[in-house]
Design an enzyme around this catalytic site. Sequence first.
Site, mmCIF file in Angstrom:
data_model
loop_
_atom_site.group_PDB
_atom_site.id
_atom_site.type_symbol
_atom_site.label_atom_id
_atom_site.label_comp_id
_atom_site.label_asym_id
_atom_site.label_seq_id
_atom_site.Cartn_x
_atom_site.Cartn_y
_atom_site.Cartn_z
ATOM 1 C CD GLU A 28 -33.236 -55.355 -77.844
ATOM 2 O OE1 GLU A 28 -33.677 -56.192 -76.984
ATOM 3 O OE2 GLU A 28 -31.841 -55.665 -78.157
ATOM 4 C CG HIS A 81 -38.129 -61.810 -78.990
ATOM 5 N ND1 HIS A 81 -38.309 -60.268 -79.492
ATOM 6 C CD2 HIS A 81 -37.052 -62.040 -79.009
ATOM 7 C CE1 HIS A 81 -36.834 -59.965 -79.681
ATOM 8 N NE2 HIS A 81 -36.211 -60.937 -79.135
HETATM 9 C C1 NOJ Z 1 -31.872 -58.887 -77.543
HETATM 10 C C2 NOJ Z 1 -32.751 -60.083 -78.350
HETATM 11 O O1 NOJ Z 1 -33.990 -59.209 -78.374
HETATM 12 C C3 NOJ Z 1 -32.866 -61.279 -77.333
HETATM 13 O O2 NOJ Z 1 -33.958 -62.093 -77.927
HETATM 14 C C4 NOJ Z 1 -31.753 -61.617 -77.693
HETATM 15 O O3 NOJ Z 1 -31.621 -63.001 -76.672
HETATM 16 C C5 NOJ Z 1 -30.351 -60.840 -77.086
HETATM 17 N N1 NOJ Z 1 -30.568 -59.482 -77.794
HETATM 18 C C6 NOJ Z 1 -29.001 -61.294 -77.683
HETATM 19 O O4 NOJ Z 1 -29.019 -61.085 -78.814
#
Ligand code: NOJ
Length: 533
Positions: free
Chosen positions: A264, A325
């Site tokens: 990510e 999400h």
């Molecule tokens: C990215 C995640 O997709 C998100 O939902 C989360 O709040 C943050 N990282 C912290 O882990």
Amino acid sequence: MIDTRWWQRGIFYQVYPRSFQDTDGDGIGDLDGIRRRLDYLAGLGVDAIWVSPIYPSPMADFGYDVADYCGIHPMFGDLEAFDRLVADVHARGLKLVLDFVPNHTSDQHLWFRESRASRDNPKRDWYIWRDPAPDGGPPNNWISNFGGPAWTLDAASGQYYYHAFLKEQPDLNWRNPEVRAAMHDVLRFWMARGVDGFRVDVIWHLMKDADFRDNPPNPGYRPEEGDIGRFLQTHSADQPEVHDIIAELRRVVDEFPDRVLIGEIYLPIDRLVAYYGEDLAGAHLPFNFQLIYASWNAESLAALIEEYEGSLPRGGWPNWVLGNHDRPRIASRVGHDRARAAAVLLLTLRGTPTMYYGDEIGMENVPISPEDVHDPWEKNEPGLGLGRDPERTPMQWDASPNAGFTAGRPWLPVAANFAHCNVAAMLDDPFSILALYRRLIALRRVHPALQTGSYRPVTAHGDVLAYQRELGGESLFVVLNLGGETQRGIALPDGVAEGHVLLSTRLDREEKVTSGFSLRAHEGLVIALSAAT
Ligand code: NOJ
Ligand code: MG
């Protein structure tokens, strides 16, 4: 034919487990619920399921605050339920990808409880502890991604700990080899249980500046981005050393055959592509979120596709993400008509597509009244539209109470439109957006050019975007009308005499076309081209 891996040919589908299917009536989805819906996912035609965190967690950030990396939250099930899920996923020829959250733990994780116990605890250096600034304030100006300072003072030991997110999510110290070894064992634990890979949470955050220098102010700051936008993240993320850490993760993933490592990463394209790693030894798929931020017009879409294609390292495999999400749903971002064209883009651009649950039925962001707010970001910075509950509402399965999601009270409200916007109704409607997704996915299977063929831009003019995908002797022409007006006189690519429409976003035409054809408002077509004779 080139040798390709499953994660290159296939389609990923993200399940947000709290909202997919509840089986025990607590109003929260669970592992048995995912298992119950595997036939639906197999029928949809996706290849891999990525499940957001299911580990024990106090749920301060809905599972992204992990209290035990090798367990299952009782709300979701237990390890036996997990093993059943893996077995049933594999029995259908599907893959299962877990969410790995290495940047931070929960403050309830045993490691952090030990770390905060005293300055000389053996786990002290597993987290990021710093003395106060000379004035007693935080060690530097870094801001939490959810607003407010990223440092919290532990009064007992007189030091601050760093948290890029909530204070309940202390950051691990990845410079510490013991942390790295412990986290590598977590990956091995799940792979030995059959997991096919990982989506790694905020992978670009793992390393911070060794000297913890202040971040510079952001000259382009807009208050609606929230507090985090006040500074550029120059020293708190995307550090050069992170690539060694990722290469190590990759080596661990490669200890098991045919697994995937997805990162990510929210960075501009030029920095994003560095996450393939030197000699492609980094993430297999650094998530590409360009479509989430795109302005929905032909010229800017074409420009971003070109920039992305042109920036990929040699051999680096592209990927596209339409929703997740953390961001408003595609149907709410661009509207229902354009959501169909967006589906065509996602599933016909070159690279692995990732879908977000519910987007295939056109689910919208659901308005959340103040008393229903769960997301900590919305609670910290209310009213800016940053809250993520609207895109996390229960999956709409049918027209029964709570859309068939739960027999109890759903943890977030079910969308008001569920009586007609649901899987059962759309499976019966040959013109539904779900029917479109199913047809597009089926087309990808029948036409390998869509999976692994080359990409060639053709036009980006006014509202019309067109490109070709080619493999072996096969050539497909994708042409999209992104606007609300009919577009006339569309040409087939040079030298092509005629084509055959394989699919329209309206699902009502499969016919021969020659140059000069028309596209209706918001219509997209996939056309098989025949060579000129
Ligand atoms: C990215 C995640 O997709 C998100 O939902 C989360 O709040 C943050 N990282 C912290 O882990
Ligand atoms: Mg449940």
